[in-house]
Write a protein that holds these residues in place. Structure first.
Motif, PDB file in Angstrom:
ATOM      1  N   LYS A 320       0.816  -1.202   0.000  1.00 54.65           N
ATOM      2  CA  LYS A 320       0.000   0.000   0.000  1.00 54.65           C
ATOM      3  C   LYS A 320       0.857   1.263   0.000  1.00 54.65           C
ATOM      4  N   SER A 321       2.121   1.123   0.363  1.00 56.47           N
ATOM      5  CA  SER A 321       2.992   2.287   0.396  1.00 56.47           C
ATOM      6  C   SER A 321       3.595   2.603  -0.963  1.00 56.47           C
ATOM      7  N   ALA A 322       3.172   1.868  -2.010  1.00 53.56           N
ATOM      8  CA  ALA A 322       3.698   2.139  -3.348  1.00 53.56           C
ATOM      9  C   ALA A 322       3.458   3.598  -3.715  1.00 53.56           C
ATOM     10  N   LYS A 323       4.488   4.258  -4.209  1.00 55.48           N
ATOM     11  CA  LYS A 323       4.353   5.681  -4.532  1.00 55.48           C
ATOM     12  C   LYS A 323       4.964   5.955  -5.899  1.00 55.48           C
ATOM     13  N   SER A 324       4.435   6.990  -6.520  1.00 55.90           N
ATOM     14  CA  SER A 324       4.930   7.386  -7.836  1.00 55.90           C
ATOM     15  C   SER A 324       6.265   8.095  -7.687  1.00 55.90           C
ATOM     16  N   VAL A 325       7.246   7.643  -8.467  1.00 57.76           N
ATOM     17  CA  VAL A 325       8.581   8.244  -8.419  1.00 57.76           C
ATOM     18  C   VAL A 325       8.769   9.225  -9.574  1.00 57.76           C
ATOM     19  N   LYS A 326       8.287   8.847 -10.779  1.00 62.39           N
ATOM     20  CA  LYS A 326       8.508   9.688 -11.949  1.00 62.39           C
ATOM     21  C   LYS A 326       7.379   9.467 -12.946  1.00 62.39           C
ATOM     22  N   ASP A 327       6.958  10.540 -13.567  1.00 55.65           N
ATOM     23  CA  ASP A 327       5.954  10.478 -14.624  1.00 55.65           C
ATOM     24  C   ASP A 327       6.535  11.218 -15.829  1.00 55.65           C
ATOM     25  N   PHE A 328       7.109  10.436 -16.768  1.00 54.03           N
ATOM     26  CA  PHE A 328       7.752  11.052 -17.918  1.00 54.03           C
ATOM     27  C   PHE A 328       6.715  11.663 -18.864  1.00 54.03           C
ATOM     28  N   PRO A 558      -1.940   0.358 -19.074  1.00 53.61           N
ATOM     29  CA  PRO A 558      -0.555  -0.124 -19.066  1.00 53.61           C
ATOM     30  C   PRO A 558      -0.394  -1.281 -20.033  1.00 53.61           C
ATOM     31  N   CYS A 559       0.776  -1.361 -20.678  1.00 58.83           N
ATOM     32  CA  CYS A 559       0.996  -2.441 -21.639  1.00 58.83           C
ATOM     33  C   CYS A 559       2.268  -3.227 -21.361  1.00 58.83           C
ATOM     34  N   ASP A 560       3.232  -2.646 -20.662  1.00 58.56           N
ATOM     35  CA  ASP A 560       4.460  -3.378 -20.374  1.00 58.56           C
ATOM     36  C   ASP A 560       5.021  -2.892 -19.052  1.00 58.56           C
ATOM     37  N   VAL A 561       5.861  -3.729 -18.433  1.00 61.88           N
ATOM     38  CA  VAL A 561       6.407  -3.417 -17.113  1.00 61.88           C
ATOM     39  C   VAL A 561       7.812  -3.995 -17.013  1.00 61.88           C
ATOM     40  N   SER A 562       8.653  -3.322 -16.243  1.00 62.56           N
ATOM     41  CA  SER A 562      10.017  -3.801 -16.015  1.00 62.56           C
ATOM     42  C   SER A 562      10.425  -3.413 -14.600  1.00 62.56           C
ATOM     43  N   LEU A 563      11.029  -4.364 -13.880  1.00 62.41           N
ATOM     44  CA  LEU A 563      11.452  -4.153 -12.497  1.00 62.41           C
ATOM     45  C   LEU A 563      12.957  -3.948 -12.452  1.00 62.41           C
ATOM     46  N   ASP A 564      13.412  -2.824 -11.849  1.00 61.37           N
ATOM     47  CA  ASP A 564      14.856  -2.582 -11.785  1.00 61.37           C
ATOM     48  C   ASP A 564      15.447  -3.162 -10.502  1.00 61.37           C
ATOM     49  N   ASN A 565      16.755  -2.958 -10.315  1.00 57.57           N
ATOM     50  CA  ASN A 565      17.453  -3.568  -9.182  1.00 57.57           C
ATOM     51  C   ASN A 565      17.104  -2.930  -7.844  1.00 57.57           C
ATOM     52  N   GLU A 566      16.437  -1.775  -7.860  1.00 62.42           N
ATOM     53  CA  GLU A 566      16.020  -1.115  -6.627  1.00 62.42           C
ATOM     54  C   GLU A 566      14.529  -1.308  -6.381  1.00 62.42           C
ATOM     55  N   ASN A 567      13.981  -2.319  -7.023  1.00 66.25           N
ATOM     56  CA  ASN A 567      12.571  -2.673  -6.852  1.00 66.25           C
ATOM     57  C   ASN A 567      11.625  -1.536  -7.223  1.00 66.25           C
ATOM     58  N   LYS A 568      11.980  -0.839  -8.273  1.00 62.94           N
ATOM     59  CA  LYS A 568      11.066   0.160  -8.839  1.00 62.94           C
ATOM     60  C   LYS A 568      10.431  -0.438 -10.095  1.00 62.94           C
ATOM     61  N   LEU A 569       9.142  -0.203 -10.231  1.00 64.21           N
ATOM     62  CA  LEU A 569       8.422  -0.670 -11.410  1.00 64.21           C
ATOM     63  C   LEU A 569       8.369   0.432 -12.455  1.00 64.21           C
ATOM     64  N   TRP A 570       8.880   0.136 -13.653  1.00 65.71           N
ATOM     65  CA  TRP A 570       8.781   1.046 -14.789  1.00 65.71           C
ATOM     66  C   TRP A 570       7.609   0.551 -15.641  1.00 65.71           C
ATOM     67  N   GLU A 573       2.695   2.976 -20.632  1.00 72.36           N
ATOM     68  CA  GLU A 573       1.270   3.144 -20.911  1.00 72.36           C
ATOM     69  C   GLU A 573       1.068   3.255 -22.418  1.00 72.36           C
ATOM     70  N   CYS A 574       0.254   2.373 -22.946  1.00 74.06           N
ATOM     71  CA  CYS A 574       0.101   2.261 -24.396  1.00 74.06           C
ATOM     72  C   CYS A 574      -0.465   3.537 -25.009  1.00 74.06           C
ATOM     73  N   ARG A 575      -1.642   3.944 -24.580  1.00 79.07           N
ATOM     74  CA  ARG A 575      -2.350   5.029 -25.260  1.00 79.07           C
ATOM     75  C   ARG A 575      -1.828   6.411 -24.904  1.00 79.07           C
ATOM     76  N   LYS A 578       3.202   7.346 -22.263  1.00 75.35           N
ATOM     77  CA  LYS A 578       4.043   7.778 -21.140  1.00 75.35           C
ATOM     78  C   LYS A 578       4.698   6.595 -20.445  1.00 75.35           C
ATOM     79  N   VAL A 579       5.801   6.887 -19.747  1.00 70.26           N
ATOM     80  CA  VAL A 579       6.438   5.932 -18.854  1.00 70.26           C
ATOM     81  C   VAL A 579       6.294   6.463 -17.434  1.00 70.26           C
ATOM     82  N   LYS A 580       5.794   5.606 -16.531  1.00 70.53           N
ATOM     83  CA  LYS A 580       5.638   5.982 -15.130  1.00 70.53           C
ATOM     84  C   LYS A 580       6.440   5.026 -14.262  1.00 70.53           C
ATOM     85  N   VAL A 581       7.069   5.574 -13.240  1.00 68.88           N
ATOM     86  CA  VAL A 581       7.939   4.787 -12.363  1.00 68.88           C
ATOM     87  C   VAL A 581       7.357   4.814 -10.955  1.00 68.88           C
ATOM     88  N   PHE A 582       7.251   3.625 -10.315  1.00 65.53           N
ATOM     89  CA  PHE A 582       6.690   3.499  -8.978  1.00 65.53           C
ATOM     90  C   PHE A 582       7.658   2.737  -8.082  1.00 65.53           C
TER      91      PHE A 582
END
Length: 586
Positions: A320-328, A558-570, A573-575, A578-582
């Motif tokens: 529940k503590s998931a938070k938005s880091v970046k909204d390109f 959303p159409c694709d997702v990738s998890l980085d080494n710091e457990n951030k979800l990239w 979004e298809c339509r 944009k790329v959003k990071v959480f």
């Protein structure tokens, strides 16, 4: 005339001569009330005068303010029955009507109140109760799901984390006890209200049996409305406890085990309740607002050992503590893939010939052109050297883009149209291939030589219909997202199907629409559900674990997702393009 008892007596008027029979006639000369037999005798008393007798009509009660006076008419302005003295004293110049007029109006009002209580208020209160009961029944299972997740984390830490595990499960049991007590108490209050509604309904119905119309009018005046009974009670919105996992670090054992978040219960106003069909009664509207709850997944099918039945499709996030880091900003008109290469950078592609590198710190994009001449790469991945491998759907080819020199090399051609692709743990390459509504997965070595194709299962049935996204986990399982089959299919290294995951189609949901896919350090599978604007987490054995993100977190197709080494979800979004990071896991 004879005296009378209580001014509100409801007995029939007794003959003032014989005192035995009920009066039937009223003497217009002396106003005596007599029965049929005494009427003839009474006629002789007035032998010298003309007897004017009239059959006695509805007899009303006695006036509360003037002893011995019966109600004659009703004051329509004050809506009370009155006697002659009342008219002179306090109702002069008021509008007068017969008692029967006001009686019929108040009778209709009471009948309307009874109908509303029976047909509207009681059913709506009952629906609230049904919803509360359905949530109450799920509380132990929701808490059990969290307990199972706690146990999984505890087993990995073994003896080092045993004490923390016991403290957390004890706290969870206390939460469950308190939550059940809170719901039970609130449901008891609703039961009391429903009982009061039944009693009030019975009381109102009893007033319709009163002998004197005036008493019903007085009752209605004393009970003008049911505002306190019409109030629909609050429901309780239940947010179950959830477990937030930590990093797998022995030096920080407590942080690795994670933190148990407390459940919450909120009073929620019911704006509108509709009667549901038999199929949906267990999922009344207020329960939908009570959704987002962890569910216990069902086990493997004993017959096949492959297909898994579905847990309830709506679940709250374990994070529940998931938070938005970046909204390109918008990068493409249509975005299709995202691949992290570091905690700060990720490659993306869309329906455009170039590939872009997103920088989390600066927010800038660096584009590199490809040889795709139509709609851009149909799939993209990054090898261990940092070079980009992408597929060209129209040309039926797989190429490499050396990022350092920006040289482009075609690695091999495919027999079918390639979609997504990934690099395995042994530098092998897995490619999703489709043609004429059929699909397969092919395995190539690093030189582009075809090694094996996965087409059929052990029973000779086709494994895929349209494999669109693919990845591998740490134990070399091959995880495929089949968009036409609406399923996640996981194969072992030999191509044998380990399981096939599907989500149920609930009344308020679109069909499961899996797209982009990735895995975490535990081998759990992160899946994009495009149609429901969600990103979910399933275990490496095919069990539903959590909904990580949904439209409440700002997701839009959303159409694709990738998890980085710091457990951030990239998230791509298809339509929106944009790329959003959480930040998902702490």
């Amino acid at each position: 005339m004879a005296g009378h008892s209580s001014p509100l007596a409801q007995d029939h008027v007794v003959c003032e001569f014989c005192k035995a029979s009920n009066a039937e006639y009223l003497c217009k000369t002396c106003n005596d009330r007599v029965c049929g037999i005494c009427e003839k005798v009474h006629h002789n008393i007035h032998s010298n005068t003309e007897l004017k007798a009239a059959r006695l009509g509805n007899v009303q009660g006695f006036c509360r303010h003037h002893s011995g006076q019966r109600y004659e008419v009703c004051c329509y302005d004050c809506r009370v029955p009155v006697c002659t003295a009342c008219i002179i004293d306090s109702h002069n110049k008021h509008k007068m009507v017969t008692i029967s007029v006001l009686y019929e109006e108040d009778k209709a009002a009471i009948l309307g109140d009874i109908s509303e209580m029976k047909n509207k208020i009681y059913p709506e209160v009952d629906l609230v109760r049904q919803g509360m009961m359905s949530v109450l029944e799920t509380i132990p299972s929701k808490c059990l799901m969290v307990a199972q997740y706690l146990k999984t984390r505890a087993e990995k830490a073994k003896q080092q984390i045993e004490q923390i595990f016991e403290e957390a499960t004890s706290q969870l049991r206390e939460m469950e006890k308190q939550d059940v007590q809170t719901f039970t108490k609130h449901i008891a209050q609703i039961d009391d209200m429903m009982s009061n509604l039944n009693k009030t309904t019975s009381l109102y119905e009893s007033q319709l049996q009163m002998r004197y119309e005036s008493d019903l009018i007085l009752f209605r005046r004393a009970n003008p409305e049911m505002s306190s009974l019409k109030a629909i009670p609050d429901t309780l919105k239940y947010s179950p406890p959830f477990f937030k996992g930590g990093k797998s670090d022995k030096a920080k054992l407590s942080k690795f085990f994670g933190e148990l978040q407390v459940s919450s219960i909120k009073h929620t106003k019911i704006r509108k309740i509709r009667q549901k069909s038999n199929r949906s009664q267990a999922r009344v509207a207020l329960v939908s607002s009570l959704g987002n709850i962890l569910s216990i997944p069902s086990s493997k099918s004993p017959s096949t050992g492959q297909a898994f039945s579905n847990p309830p499709s709506r679940s709250t996030s374990l994070t529940k503590s998931a938070k938005s880091v970046k909204d390109f900003k918008r990068s493409y008109s249509v975005l299709t893939t995202v691949n992290c290469v570091s905690p700060q950078k990720a490659w993306i592609s869309g329906q455009h010939p170039d590939i872009k590198l997103m920088d989390l710190d600066s927010g800038e994009c660096q584009g590199i052109p490809t040889e795709c001449t139509t709609s851009g790469p149909s799939g993209m991945t990054v090898d261990k050297n940092g070079d980009i491998i992408y597929s060209d759907f129209e040309e039926k080819s797989v190429a490499k883009l050396v990022t350092g020199s920006k040289d482009m090399v075609t690695l091999f051609h495919t027999d079918w149209n390639p979609k997504d692709l990934c690099i395995g743990n042994q530098d092998e390459m897995f490619v999703c291939l489709v043609e004429n509504h059929e699909g397969k997965v092919a395995k190539f070595n690093k030189n582009g030589q075809l090694l094996v194709q996965f087409v059929l299962d052990a029973e000779g049935n086709r494994l895929f219909e349209e494999p669109s996204y693919i990845c591998t986990n740490l134990i070399s399982d091959i995880c495929i997202s089949d968009t036409r089959k609406h399923a996640i299919i996981v194969l072992d290294t030999t191509g044998r199907r380990k399981f096939e995951y599907r989500r149920s189609d609930a009344d308020d949901r679109h069909p499961f629409d899996p797209r982009g896919i990735d895995t975490d350090s535990d081998g759990n599978i992160i899946v994009v559900d495009y149609g429901n604007y969600e990103i979910i987490l399933i275990s490496n054995s095919g069990e539903f674990l959590a909904c990580l993100l949904d439209r409440n977190d700002g997701l839009s197709r959303p159409c694709d997702v990738s998890l980085d080494n710091e457990n951030k979800l990239w998230v791509a979004e298809c339509r929106s393009g944009k790329v959003k990071v959480f930040q998902i896991f702490s």
